[in-house]
Design an enzyme around this catalytic site. Structure first.
Site: not given
Ligand code: CIR
Length: 254
Positions: A160, A247
């Site tokens: 990501h 996250c």
């Protein structure tokens, strides 16, 4: 005041999605203890933690960041790039509904919140294996009325965008330049990760303190030398699921 939505670790986390990492067994007691420590660290920084119950059949559901983008005026519920993660959205939408007007990414858009870095009114979206141009266009349409500029950019070598770059002070980004170009972020200052610590760019800025993992001592020293106040947590077991600190929460103002 700040709220953090978190979710308890799923008992099926050992079936998590992995893209750049090989499978390593995750110890349930250790991963739960680390997650608790993470929630406690947020609380000690004055954040109210709204901890959702575990989702037994959704292995990656502890990584709530991927499921929504929350800005002051609204929230965008994502359509995660991995099919196994698409059912994670329902409960997060329910948890956010009391706080924000919700928008929803629709097919063919796919988006993981880990690909979205918001710096003031700029929203950078990594074009990764999880997030695509269609989602960027939808985000732009949802958020332009609130004066956000949504910018797509290339990210390589990692899962990501926020594996490669996160914000550590009002004007400073922590970056791994091997994975994302610094030229994408004009007007910002940079601290680079130690090249031997490729995964060290993911940090959570809470007020003026940065929640930072214990696994990257050399990059940690660079942050300390730059005068950044750190709160250190051990997230090494969560990292085996290819998840980092950002996250595990959705942090927003109320
Ligand atoms: C996944 O592959 O989706 C999970 N195993 C890890 C997600 C980590 N989330 C993030 O970086 N925002």
């Amino acid at each position: 005041m700040l709220i953090a939505i978190t979710r308890q670790v799923s008992p099926s986390i050992n079936k998590c999605e992995l893209t750049h990492l090989a499978h390593q067994p995750i110890d349930m007691d250790v991963v739960r203890a680390q997650h608790r420590q993470y929630e406690e660290a947020l609380k000690s920084l004055g954040v109210e933690v709204l901890s959702l119950p575990e989702e037994a059949d959704l292995p990656d559901s502890v990584f709530v960041e991927d499921i929504a983008i929350v800005v002051d005026e609204a929230a965008v519920i994502t359509r995660p790039g991995a099919d196994s993660r698409k059912p994670e959205t329902e409960s997060i939408a329910k948890a956010l509904a009391p706080y924000r007007k919700l928008f929803y990414i629709q097919a063919p858009g796919t988006l993981d919140g880990g690909d979205v870095l918001t710096v003031h009114k700029d929203i950078y979206v990594g074009l990764s294996s999880r997030s695509n141009q269609a989602a960027i266009e939808q985000m732009r349409a949802f958020l332009a009325p609130f004066d956000y500029a949504v910018k797509g950019l290339k990210v390589t070598g990692c899962l990501h965008l926020k594996s490669a770059v996160t914000q550590v002070a009002a004007d400073t980004l922590l970056v791994n330049p091997a994975w994302v170009g610094k030229d994408n972020f004009p007007d910002m200052k940079f601290i680079e990760v130690e090249p031997s610590e490729a995964y060290a760019a993911n940090a959570v800025l809470v007020g003026k303190t940065v929640l930072y993992p214990s696994s990257y001592p050399k990059t940690r020293l660079r942050l300390e030398e730059a005068g950044i106040r750190l709160a250190i947590v051990d997230a090494s077991e969560l990292a085996k699921a290819e998840g980092a600190l950002t996250c595990c929460s959705l942090i927003f103002k109320v």
